[in-house]
Design a protein around this motif. Structure first.
Motif, PDB file in Angstrom:
ATOM      1  N   ASN A  93       0.822  -1.256   0.030  1.00 19.09           N
ATOM      2  CA  ASN A  93       0.056  -0.082  -0.017  1.00 19.09           C
ATOM      3  C   ASN A  93       0.834   1.169  -0.091  1.00 19.09           C
ATOM      4  O   ASN A  93       0.206   2.444  -0.114  1.00 19.09           O
ATOM      5  CB  ASN A  93      -0.940   0.070   1.286  1.00 19.09           C
ATOM      6  N   GLY A  94       2.190   1.423   0.118  1.00 14.71           N
ATOM      7  CA  GLY A  94       2.938   2.300   0.126  1.00 14.71           C
ATOM      8  C   GLY A  94       3.208   3.061   1.420  1.00 14.71           C
ATOM      9  O   GLY A  94       4.227   3.783   1.716  1.00 14.71           O
ATOM     10  N   GLU A  95       2.417   2.813   2.497  1.00 14.57           N
ATOM     11  CA  GLU A  95       2.561   3.351   3.734  1.00 14.57           C
ATOM     12  C   GLU A  95       2.448   2.050   4.694  1.00 14.57           C
ATOM     13  O   GLU A  95       1.638   1.220   4.511  1.00 14.57           O
ATOM     14  CB  GLU A  95       1.563   4.331   3.931  1.00 14.57           C
ATOM     15  N   LEU A  96       2.889   2.640   5.921  1.00 13.64           N
ATOM     16  CA  LEU A  96       2.765   1.571   6.912  1.00 13.64           C
ATOM     17  C   LEU A  96       1.327   1.736   7.751  1.00 13.64           C
ATOM     18  O   LEU A  96       0.754   2.790   7.542  1.00 13.64           O
ATOM     19  CB  LEU A  96       3.837   1.813   8.281  1.00 13.64           C
ATOM     20  N   PRO A  97       0.823   0.691   8.205  1.00 13.81           N
ATOM     21  CA  PRO A  97      -0.454   0.804   8.508  1.00 13.81           C
ATOM     22  C   PRO A  97      -0.928   1.264  10.005  1.00 13.81           C
ATOM     23  O   PRO A  97       0.323   1.359  10.727  1.00 13.81           O
ATOM     24  CB  PRO A  97      -0.870  -0.653   8.709  1.00 13.81           C
ATOM     25  N   ASN A  98      -1.784   2.206  10.227  1.00 14.89           N
ATOM     26  CA  ASN A  98      -1.945   2.724  11.470  1.00 14.89           C
ATOM     27  C   ASN A  98      -2.582   1.423  12.388  1.00 14.89           C
ATOM     28  O   ASN A  98      -2.804   0.335  11.814  1.00 14.89           O
ATOM     29  CB  ASN A  98      -2.896   3.761  11.538  1.00 14.89           C
ATOM     30  N   ALA A  99      -2.752   1.651  13.738  1.00 18.98           N
ATOM     31  CA  ALA A  99      -3.165   0.506  14.723  1.00 18.98           C
ATOM     32  C   ALA A  99      -4.443  -0.087  13.912  1.00 18.98           C
ATOM     33  O   ALA A  99      -4.512  -1.430  13.854  1.00 18.98           O
ATOM     34  CB  ALA A  99      -3.417   0.984  15.862  1.00 18.98           C
ATOM     35  N   THR A 100      -5.586   0.535  13.526  1.00 22.22           N
ATOM     36  CA  THR A 100      -6.679  -0.310  13.080  1.00 22.22           C
ATOM     37  C   THR A 100      -6.348  -0.982  11.740  1.00 22.22           C
ATOM     38  O   THR A 100      -6.896  -2.233  11.756  1.00 22.22           O
ATOM     39  CB  THR A 100      -7.792   0.843  12.838  1.00 22.22           C
ATOM     40  N   GLU A 101      -5.525  -0.500  10.931  1.00 22.92           N
ATOM     41  CA  GLU A 101      -5.468  -1.059   9.562  1.00 22.92           C
ATOM     42  C   GLU A 101      -4.450  -2.226   9.826  1.00 22.92           C
ATOM     43  O   GLU A 101      -4.599  -3.146   9.224  1.00 22.92           O
ATOM     44  CB  GLU A 101      -4.423   0.048   8.798  1.00 22.92           C
ATOM     45  N   LYS A 102      -3.544  -2.031  10.899  1.00 24.98           N
ATOM     46  CA  LYS A 102      -2.726  -3.088  11.313  1.00 24.98           C
ATOM     47  C   LYS A 102      -3.549  -4.425  11.618  1.00 24.98           C
ATOM     48  O   LYS A 102      -3.637  -5.700  11.339  1.00 24.98           O
ATOM     49  CB  LYS A 102      -1.817  -2.947  12.332  1.00 24.98           C
ATOM     50  N   THR A 103      -4.436  -4.106  12.560  1.00 25.12           N
ATOM     51  CA  THR A 103      -5.432  -5.097  12.866  1.00 25.12           C
ATOM     52  C   THR A 103      -6.148  -5.802  11.953  1.00 25.12           C
ATOM     53  O   THR A 103      -6.443  -7.197  11.917  1.00 25.12           O
ATOM     54  CB  THR A 103      -6.294  -4.737  14.272  1.00 25.12           C
ATOM     55  N   ASP A 104      -6.921  -4.859  11.137  1.00 31.84           N
ATOM     56  CA  ASP A 104      -7.564  -5.592   9.899  1.00 31.84           C
ATOM     57  C   ASP A 104      -6.899  -6.235   9.042  1.00 31.84           C
ATOM     58  O   ASP A 104      -7.360  -7.275   8.548  1.00 31.84           O
ATOM     59  CB  ASP A 104      -8.358  -4.182   9.173  1.00 31.84           C
ATOM     60  N   PHE A 105      -5.544  -5.762   8.697  1.00 28.75           N
ATOM     61  CA  PHE A 105      -4.825  -6.587   7.927  1.00 28.75           C
ATOM     62  C   PHE A 105      -4.413  -7.868   8.509  1.00 28.75           C
ATOM     63  O   PHE A 105      -4.535  -8.806   7.594  1.00 28.75           O
ATOM     64  CB  PHE A 105      -3.562  -5.724   7.455  1.00 28.75           C
ATOM     65  N   GLU A 106      -4.131  -7.817   9.865  1.00 22.06           N
ATOM     66  CA  GLU A 106      -3.777  -9.320  10.264  1.00 22.06           C
ATOM     67  C   GLU A 106      -4.954 -10.069  10.383  1.00 22.06           C
ATOM     68  O   GLU A 106      -4.987 -11.439   9.957  1.00 22.06           O
ATOM     69  CB  GLU A 106      -3.447  -8.961  11.774  1.00 22.06           C
ATOM     70  N   ASP A 107      -6.274  -9.636  10.607  1.00 16.66           N
ATOM     71  CA  ASP A 107      -7.715 -10.431  10.484  1.00 16.66           C
ATOM     72  C   ASP A 107      -7.747 -10.879   9.043  1.00 16.66           C
ATOM     73  O   ASP A 107      -7.955 -11.963   9.014  1.00 16.66           O
ATOM     74  CB  ASP A 107      -8.738  -9.607  11.122  1.00 16.66           C
ATOM     75  N   LEU A 108      -7.427 -10.031   8.183  1.00 19.89           N
ATOM     76  CA  LEU A 108      -7.583 -10.503   6.708  1.00 19.89           C
ATOM     77  C   LEU A 108      -6.846 -11.621   6.357  1.00 19.89           C
ATOM     78  O   LEU A 108      -7.241 -12.453   5.825  1.00 19.89           O
ATOM     79  CB  LEU A 108      -7.314  -9.109   5.829  1.00 19.89           C
ATOM     80  N   LYS A 190      -3.387 -21.825  13.167  1.00 18.65           N
ATOM     81  CA  LYS A 190      -4.192 -21.473  14.357  1.00 18.65           C
ATOM     82  C   LYS A 190      -4.253 -19.818  14.236  1.00 18.65           C
ATOM     83  O   LYS A 190      -2.998 -19.015  14.221  1.00 18.65           O
ATOM     84  CB  LYS A 190      -3.304 -21.683  15.703  1.00 18.65           C
ATOM     85  N   ASN A 191      -5.475 -19.274  14.162  1.00 12.08           N
ATOM     86  CA  ASN A 191      -5.912 -17.961  13.546  1.00 12.08           C
ATOM     87  C   ASN A 191      -5.348 -16.956  14.651  1.00 12.08           C
ATOM     88  O   ASN A 191      -5.056 -15.730  14.535  1.00 12.08           O
ATOM     89  CB  ASN A 191      -7.053 -17.785  12.988  1.00 12.08           C
ATOM     90  N   HIS A 192      -5.308 -17.302  15.936  1.00  8.08           N
ATOM     91  CA  HIS A 192      -5.048 -16.438  16.917  1.00  8.08           C
ATOM     92  C   HIS A 192      -3.331 -16.428  17.246  1.00  8.08           C
ATOM     93  O   HIS A 192      -3.084 -15.403  17.884  1.00  8.08           O
ATOM     94  CB  HIS A 192      -5.569 -17.044  18.349  1.00  8.08           C
ATOM     95  N   MET A 193      -2.682 -17.212  16.410  1.00  4.29           N
ATOM     96  CA  MET A 193      -1.156 -17.070  16.476  1.00  4.29           C
ATOM     97  C   MET A 193      -0.714 -16.084  15.366  1.00  4.29           C
ATOM     98  O   MET A 193      -1.287 -15.606  14.406  1.00  4.29           O
ATOM     99  CB  MET A 193      -0.600 -18.224  16.044  1.00  4.29           C
ATOM    100  N   GLY A 194       0.437 -15.034  15.953  1.00  2.00           N
ATOM    101  CA  GLY A 194       1.167 -14.282  14.851  1.00  2.00           C
ATOM    102  C   GLY A 194       1.620 -15.087  13.859  1.00  2.00           C
ATOM    103  O   GLY A 194       1.706 -16.515  13.714  1.00  2.00           O
ATOM    104  N   TYR A 195       2.007 -14.106  12.656  1.00  2.00           N
ATOM    105  CA  TYR A 195       2.597 -15.009  11.372  1.00  2.00           C
ATOM    106  C   TYR A 195       3.523 -16.070  11.447  1.00  2.00           C
ATOM    107  O   TYR A 195       3.257 -17.212  10.830  1.00  2.00           O
ATOM    108  CB  TYR A 195       2.535 -13.645  10.425  1.00  2.00           C
ATOM    109  N   ALA A 196       4.620 -15.468  12.127  1.00  2.00           N
ATOM    110  CA  ALA A 196       5.764 -16.401  12.028  1.00  2.00           C
ATOM    111  C   ALA A 196       5.403 -17.411  13.101  1.00  2.00           C
ATOM    112  O   ALA A 196       5.907 -18.669  12.996  1.00  2.00           O
ATOM    113  CB  ALA A 196       6.955 -15.531  12.560  1.00  2.00           C
ATOM    114  N   GLU A 197       4.993 -17.179  14.198  1.00  2.00           N
ATOM    115  CA  GLU A 197       4.596 -18.325  15.556  1.00  2.00           C
ATOM    116  C   GLU A 197       3.781 -19.230  14.719  1.00  2.00           C
ATOM    117  O   GLU A 197       3.913 -20.380  14.736  1.00  2.00           O
ATOM    118  CB  GLU A 197       3.733 -17.341  16.356  1.00  2.00           C
ATOM    119  N   ASN A 198       2.695 -18.860  14.022  1.00  2.00           N
ATOM    120  CA  ASN A 198       1.853 -19.870  13.313  1.00  2.00           C
ATOM    121  C   ASN A 198       2.765 -20.716  12.341  1.00  2.00           C
ATOM    122  O   ASN A 198       2.458 -21.902  12.414  1.00  2.00           O
ATOM    123  CB  ASN A 198       0.830 -19.051  12.268  1.00  2.00           C
TER     124      ASN A 198
END
Lengths: 318, 318, 318, 318, 318, 318
Positions: A93-108, A190-198
């Motif tokens: 997207n060209g920019e780092l996400p803000n807090a909400t965008e970050k959570t949304d992207f992780e959920d996505l 496991k969806n509750h895990m972080g990307y690398a953890e998972n």
């Protein structure tokens, strides 16, 4: 961006040819030769070492200087202050996400981690000792069949969804290849895990044990993902772009890139990372490893990675 | 081959750069830009339309003039006087085979037509309605696992055996994809059949009937194979070469090429051939089809093919 | 151990043959006849009832007296005071483990409980109503393929690892056979469970319920395992030893032993245990069962087991 | 057959023990020690080298003298004048078959050559590179499940049918193992072919070619089968007998024997035959091979086989 | 119940025929025509619209009046005050269960929720895009094979167990069909969950997430099950009864009913429910949906259901 | 066809109801009761023994008189002078085919004999000992998924194609069930064989033998098919019609009919035929069998079949 000109004269040819020159804020001059063919002239460049085929707004890399910028951010800043998924968001997207965008992207991304059960069927067709890059190449190519009918390559949203799918499913596929190799059951994400953890959970977890990923290892893994997020126009990237230039299915194009990455003169850096991880093994070995990594001569291809890596893992003085 | 020079001067740069010019016996001048990068200059050529990455000793194509030469032989001579396997031999070895070499080569290819039974396992992982190019890409990528351990990419003999395997197994794989799609049992190759005859047998034969391939159709199929034997440096070929430039497994690289070929702006000619074959349907329709093909505007990509095709199939005046 | 001699004279033969006699601390005299063949004489012993083929340092059994010693420990002491895995450790190493050794051994066995996923493929080849001993024999034989390449039968460490694998994987395989029979999904081992608890979980647990093994039943199961840990040189043990005498793969040799154990005149005791377990069914039935077991005439083959069993399960007077 | 006595006196024991001595028409004296156990004495014979466990009415072997008799016929007579199936008939029934019995027996065996389709399922569970003896052991063990319910081991007819099944199905299974290894489709037996011809067809035939077995090779294969028809009481035979002594399923017992045969110190002769066959390769090499075989030192285990083999294959002077 | 008579006279026939008339407590007169055939007369009733084939003690339905009684209880009473399993108990046994009977029945159904693993094998034979009713019909028919041997259709207890199995396994099968369609792994039933909750868990849960069913949705689902528990003698019920009249396997007969239910002129109500559920989507939409449902013209077939549904879901005034 | 009336008066009801009476050229009077429901009256007919639900233009059967007419032709004329496929044509089209129509119809049916390979997948989900009617029911139901999307049940041509598919594929499916049961490979149909010959080939042929069907047996089989071509409105036919009345998929409806046919009180005739065939066994037994069949009391349900059968197979006097 372009306000200079180059002039080309060819022996035995009366006219001279004027070509636009593109000057970047960083890096060398670039002569635009696209119009040459209309003048009955070709350039010849085996391996495309002098020829760029696109302007990258994403990545600037200078291996000699140890500089790797994504969207202008130095890689070691990214590695120290962001997660891999934030870096992905930045690249997309060209920019780092803000807090909400970050959570949304992780959920996505979490919502796309599973792969179709038919993938297990493909895997079972591979011999237990097949090369993992061969399996990845075949399986990713096969995935193109699952999303082809609903894919309009001309639709930016469709292309974006495909990028999300690739980011989300790649660790799942990689872990499945490994489990196929060692004959263990596939571990679902496991969806509750972080990307690398998972990823580490799917690689090394078993149904015999409760999920239990070492957080230090997960963090290091995440850093390693950041370091490999993009390396501009190398052979695998160029292959993906070239295959994709005909409008082909994106999963197939990534498979084509994996094929290129497999080659010993290109994917070495990649294997080196896995071996590095293997070598570290335990939290207590990190310091020693970093010290050794700093002194030993590493292949230039992964120089930027290792330099950045040492900066990240060296604890800042308190 | 190169005795001319081109001179390049860039605005705001004191020196001029001298570049060698390669002049072929056929076609436009080619300026060798490989040394530019050492002078801190790049060329920019989106889609590589003006940039050649190799000298082809194999194929000369000029779509505008309807010229397609393999090793110097015009394609319509080849199509009228040789079989597809002879043309393959020519492309691989530089010369057409004599009678003994021809028989030996046919026997060699026959001995490689079968594919490992595990391939059936892969195929069963694909949905019945998966796109055939997706299946081909995945299956060929997967085949890389069967021959990887014994492959020394630096050994010319190994590379040649790989070429033979690809020529021999491709029709088998293509027919298996089709049978998977229609839910019929796979038909094994019959080694006593000709190359195109065998392909049609595997495509349309069933275990309910004795093998019975229409020889006119087989001959036409063989011509179509000749017409598609090589088209120089198009997107799929370039993808194969680029992926292969890192020393990757040849089956994976061909899979990468298939990915590129899938794209709507490139593989159209390919699909057109299948539709053409479909449309002809029966021996008695050939004349009508050729007449129509001559008059109708065809997509430029397959122009050379269709032009050559009409020449071949039009009976010579007696 | 040997200081006596036996003298053999054969009618019509001038010389007498002197043979060493081995006298154990327990049990009858044993004449060493190994040298007879060099004198042109054989012994004849159908069923090998009078012939021992090895010195057992492990087990002493005297069915008539109800004595069963492992490494000198009476079986009922072992059953009352140790777990099955401690008894295994004793049989393998000659001494009971201390606390650390015990934990290490339990962890070691836990780490080997899973079986390769290909085993599911074998099982699916068996009819649902195949005899469980047939399945066990086939599956254990098949397992020999997974560990053959890395196995040096002459290396004591390799042999020990194989023993650990067999101890760890046998309950998993047995439970899988049972699940195959009743058409339920295989339950993966749970490494935090005890050996017998885990076995019962894999046998009777389902993915519909949280793991929930009756601890009394688990304890009884563990005792039953102890009682069957070793029975010296019976038909199945002898078969394993004979098959193994040629240096064959240990998994195959155990499979051979399972074949022998299947026979109705040998494995009866084995089936009896399962039926016993079946009959007990619930904690509250144990007393009644033990009372009945004490009075009823049991087949002599399992006499030692049942005698020991009654001693263990009878609550000590408070 | 027994009219002599042996007398045994043990140091420190007052009484002497009288044992019957069995004198064969061929070979050494045999002392019957079965009664020893009732006197409180055991013999000790590691590896059972001095102990026979049965009287063989079938085979007499004296490796040192190069003598191998089946039912009294020298092996080289059998190899030169009978087929393998005639030799089987001889071993099973005590007499060679007449013309009608021969045809009936061949038809009988032909009617049992197919194996249940589930066997393919087992095979697919084995890794492609599994040791063939591991596969044979597992598959034969698994076959016990197909015939167990209908088998009354006490019924001589049932036992005979089992023998016929084993003779008929073994080549089919062996060829399936080989095809699994090389990834080719299984070839069904052809009932009109001879036993060895059929085996070679299933091994080396493919669906791409018409059945076409070299008759010289088929004949040589048949001789090799004759040479391996029986070797008296070696480790594998003893294992089968020992496992079978408990009344176990005959397929499992044969699997147990295969386990024993796998061992490097026993099955060497077996592998040697396959390598021999491999080495011969073509009809024209037979003479040279025989010459070399005559002069080179061969392992004693297969001495009888090779001696007999040279006699058979050396053309008689005309 | 029957004390009236009907008299039938046919033109050109001298005698009149007397037929008994059955008068229910509810609904129209019913003339018993069973004896007609013995008088040489048939009735003709395409679609059986005027002909009842049984007395239903279970259900009274009057679509025009919006009345649906099970065992005398109005459907909206049942939907508001009972669970689906209580309603099942009522339909099976004639009375609602007391507290103990309810728990016992729930435990009983829970213990039958799993299906044989072979069912997964069936499902994998269906194309991913097969119509779910086709899959349900085939799978339920196939289940007849698992319980046929132990089924005595003349034994009331056996029939009852079959009813329990069908109630318990139907949600599992339905969810498996759905998972097969979307390519996700099958979710095993969770026995501690309620009937409808479990169904939703198996439908929409994944191994990536902890089980987490929306209780409002589960309650609504349970109501929907109640509303569809029985609809007297419609086409599918009649098909089940007709197929069953020959004593056929009950699973097959239910499969026959599913075939009938598939038809567009019958199962529409069924599909409507799923679409209704889809449309509601979230708790907050229920009111709006109910309001719309009340005003819109719904197909008459599902009138009773929707009427009842609106009554249930409309919150009672406080 | 209808010119008579019946008059119905019900006790306690003032009006009388007039009903039309349909008089066929054969058989009893039929009173049309379809209008009764609009008068608030139902008929009650358990088992529908007095109620016809359609007019059959196809078949007239009178079991008591041994009469079975298809489209007016007596069954024994058909059995003696036509093939089964001719009789099918007659049933479908109302007239026997002429020579061209016959050949076309045979070719048409031949072209539909294969079944989708996925069917093998279904079959492998059944236990080896599953009841064949259970398998047929499940497999035919499953086939509905293959042709559902392209099926417009309102289109007469689509309905006809479905009929052809069912006629063509049923023997293939039946033979596959049998082969699954005995564990032999499936035999593909051979299109050059006649209908019954092909069925026997698929049932009893193996890949070990050249196709070789006894022509006498094939002819007898064909007669048996004719005798079972249609039996008017029995339980299975009625079930198919009832299930189909909602517009359901025809394959599912036939599966529903198979469920009904399975019932012991209906399909007995069916099993009897198979047992009859079994009993005949060899050509030489036919006379004896026919003689016995004539004298023995057969179940009334199959009386017409057996009567007709004896007429056909008794050689006409020369």
């Amino acid at each position: 961006m372009t306000d200079k000109k180059a002039t080309l004269s060819i022996e035995g040819r009366a006219d001279t040819i004027e070509l636009p020159v593109r000057t970047g804020t960083l890096g060398p001059d670039v002569i635009d030769v696209a119009s040459l063919t209309s003048k009955g002239v070709f350039t010849f460049d085996p391996g495309f070492t002098s020829t760029a085929s696109c302007e990258s707004k994403i990545t600037f890399i200078d291996g000699n200087e140890g500089i790797l910028l994504h969207r202008g951010y130095p890689i070691n800043d990214l590695a120290q202050n962001t997660t891999y998924l934030e870096t992905c968001y930045l690249l997309l997207n060209g920019e780092l996400p803000n807090a909400t965008e970050k959570t949304d992207f992780e959920d996505l991304i979490s919502s796309h981690t599973m792969v179709n059960r038919s993938i297990e069927q493909f895997l079972s067709g591979f011999r237990h000792d097949a090369h993992p890059m061969s399996i990845m190449c075949g399986v990713v190519a096969a995935m193109s069949s699952f999303y082809h009918d609903s894919l309009d390559i001309a639709d930016p949203h469709h292309r974006k969804v495909t990028a999300h799918r690739l980011i989300a499913k790649m660790p799942t596929l990689a872990a499945m290849c490994y489990k196929h190799y060692i004959g263990q059951p596939y571990m679902y994400p496991k969806n509750h895990m972080g990307y690398a953890e998972n990823f580490l959970h799917m690689m090394f977890g078993t149904p015999c044990e409760e999920p239990n990923v070492n957080p230090v290892l997960a963090k290091a893994m995440d850093k390693l993902f950041i370091l490999h997020a993009d390396h501009e126009q190398n052979a695998s990237t160029s292959t993906v772009r070239l295959a994709g230039s005909s409008g082909a299915n994106p999963f197939s194009c990534i498979a084509a890139g994996i094929a290129a990455l497999w080659g010993p003169s290109h994917g070495g850096a990649n294997q080196a990372v896995l071996e590095m991880l293997n070598e570290i093994g335990d939290e207590k070995n990190i310091d020693a490893f970093v010290k050794r990594a700093k002194t030993k001569t590493t292949p230039s291809a992964s120089w930027a990675s290792v330099t950045a890596f040492t900066k990240i893992l060296t604890p800042a003085p308190k």
